[in-house]
Write a protein that holds these residues in place. Structure first.
Motif, PDB file in Angstrom:
ATOM      1  N   ALA A  95       0.824  -1.208   0.000  1.00  0.00           N
ATOM      2  CA  ALA A  95       0.000   0.000   0.000  1.00  0.00           C
ATOM      3  C   ALA A  95       0.859   1.259   0.000  1.00  0.00           C
ATOM      4  CB  ALA A  95      -0.934  -0.005   1.208  1.00  0.00           C
ATOM      5  N   GLY A  96       1.987   1.235   0.654  1.00  0.00           N
ATOM      6  CA  GLY A  96       2.860   2.403   0.708  1.00  0.00           C
ATOM      7  C   GLY A  96       3.666   2.616  -0.557  1.00  0.00           C
ATOM      8  N   TRP A  97       3.645   1.675  -1.470  1.00  0.00           N
ATOM      9  CA  TRP A  97       4.439   1.782  -2.700  1.00  0.00           C
ATOM     10  C   TRP A  97       3.627   2.293  -3.884  1.00  0.00           C
ATOM     11  CZ3 TRP A  97       9.569   1.262  -2.990  1.00  0.00           C
ATOM     12  CH2 TRP A  97      10.198   0.693  -1.897  1.00  0.00           C
ATOM     13  N   ARG A  98       2.326   2.407  -3.744  1.00  0.00           N
ATOM     14  CA  ARG A  98       1.498   2.802  -4.888  1.00  0.00           C
ATOM     15  C   ARG A  98       1.824   4.199  -5.383  1.00  0.00           C
ATOM     16  NH1 ARG A  98      -3.992   0.444  -2.437  1.00  0.00           N
ATOM     17  NH2 ARG A  98      -3.566  -1.730  -2.871  1.00  0.00           N
ATOM     18  N   LEU A  99       1.811   5.177  -4.513  1.00  0.00           N
ATOM     19  CA  LEU A  99       2.059   6.551  -4.929  1.00  0.00           C
ATOM     20  C   LEU A  99       3.466   6.735  -5.500  1.00  0.00           C
ATOM     21  CD1 LEU A  99       1.033   9.423  -5.198  1.00  0.00           C
ATOM     22  CD2 LEU A  99       1.794   9.829  -2.858  1.00  0.00           C
ATOM     23  N   PRO A 100       4.525   6.252  -4.834  1.00  0.00           N
ATOM     24  CA  PRO A 100       5.850   6.403  -5.436  1.00  0.00           C
ATOM     25  C   PRO A 100       5.980   5.676  -6.775  1.00  0.00           C
ATOM     26  CG  PRO A 100       6.071   5.879  -3.118  1.00  0.00           C
ATOM     27  CD  PRO A 100       4.624   5.723  -3.462  1.00  0.00           C
ATOM     28  N   ALA A 101       5.362   4.510  -6.901  1.00  0.00           N
ATOM     29  CA  ALA A 101       5.457   3.764  -8.156  1.00  0.00           C
ATOM     30  C   ALA A 101       4.741   4.494  -9.275  1.00  0.00           C
ATOM     31  CB  ALA A 101       4.883   2.358  -7.978  1.00  0.00           C
ATOM     32  N   VAL A 102       3.561   5.018  -9.000  1.00  0.00           N
ATOM     33  CA  VAL A 102       2.827   5.764 -10.017  1.00  0.00           C
ATOM     34  C   VAL A 102       3.570   7.049 -10.379  1.00  0.00           C
ATOM     35  CG1 VAL A 102       0.681   7.046 -10.425  1.00  0.00           C
ATOM     36  CG2 VAL A 102       0.598   4.785  -9.417  1.00  0.00           C
ATOM     37  N   SER A 103       4.164   7.709  -9.398  1.00  0.00           N
ATOM     38  CA  SER A 103       4.927   8.925  -9.665  1.00  0.00           C
ATOM     39  C   SER A 103       6.146   8.631 -10.534  1.00  0.00           C
ATOM     40  CB  SER A 103       5.385   9.564  -8.352  1.00  0.00           C
ATOM     41  OG  SER A 103       4.287   9.891  -7.566  1.00  0.00           O
ATOM     42  N   ALA A 104       6.856   7.564 -10.220  1.00  0.00           N
ATOM     43  CA  ALA A 104       8.032   7.203 -11.015  1.00  0.00           C
ATOM     44  C   ALA A 104       7.639   6.827 -12.437  1.00  0.00           C
ATOM     45  CB  ALA A 104       8.780   6.049 -10.351  1.00  0.00           C
TER      46      ALA A 104
ATOM     47  N   ILE B  55       6.718  10.861 -19.048  1.00  0.00           N
ATOM     48  CA  ILE B  55       6.924  12.251 -19.469  1.00  0.00           C
ATOM     49  C   ILE B  55       8.302  12.424 -20.085  1.00  0.00           C
ATOM     50  CG2 ILE B  55       7.227  14.601 -18.608  1.00  0.00           C
ATOM     51  CD1 ILE B  55       4.954  14.000 -16.626  1.00  0.00           C
ATOM     52  N   GLY B  56       9.310  11.814 -19.479  1.00  0.00           N
ATOM     53  CA  GLY B  56      10.661  11.894 -20.040  1.00  0.00           C
ATOM     54  C   GLY B  56      10.754  11.244 -21.404  1.00  0.00           C
ATOM     55  N   MET B  57      10.105  10.106 -21.549  1.00  0.00           N
ATOM     56  CA  MET B  57      10.131   9.432 -22.846  1.00  0.00           C
ATOM     57  C   MET B  57       9.380  10.244 -23.893  1.00  0.00           C
ATOM     58  SD  MET B  57       9.628   5.479 -21.631  1.00  0.00           S
ATOM     59  CE  MET B  57       9.196   4.926 -23.247  1.00  0.00           C
ATOM     60  N   ALA B  58       8.267  10.853 -23.509  1.00  0.00           N
ATOM     61  CA  ALA B  58       7.493  11.656 -24.451  1.00  0.00           C
ATOM     62  C   ALA B  58       8.263  12.904 -24.868  1.00  0.00           C
ATOM     63  CB  ALA B  58       6.149  12.036 -23.838  1.00  0.00           C
TER      64      ALA B  58
END
Length: 89
Positions: free
Chosen positions: A40-49, A55-58
């Motif tokens: 549960a604590g990894w969802r936000l960091p994973a989605v942010s990364a 965005i970088g690839m685009a």
């Protein structure tokens, strides 16, 4: 130091605004909840990364860079701030 001492004395004499009697059981309940849901604590960091990666690839896909411009000594790099500012005019 006298002012700090007075402030600390006032704080010590002030009534406690909440009971700390159930603090420890509350902390242990939260720890147990976190143990049951470790991802549960990894969802936000994973989605942010993932978002940052996309965005970088685009942004690199839209920038047309020829092989000659990749040199760090080139006078006009496609992604250099000075080149981007010049194009904005």
């Amino acid at each position: 130091m006298d002012r700090l001492d007075n402030l600390l004395r006032q704080l010590a004499e002030a009534p406690v605004d909440r009971s700390l009697g159930q603090l420890e059981p509350h902390v242990w309940r939260r720890i147990e909840t976190e143990r049951r849901m470790p991802l549960a604590g990894w969802r936000l960091p994973a989605v942010s990364a993932l978002g940052a990666l996309l965005i970088g690839m685009a942004s690199t896909a839209t920038a047309r860079v020829s092989p000659a411009e990749v040199s760090p000594f080139s006078p006009s790099l496609a992604l250099a701030p000075s080149t981007l500012l010049e194009q904005a005019r």
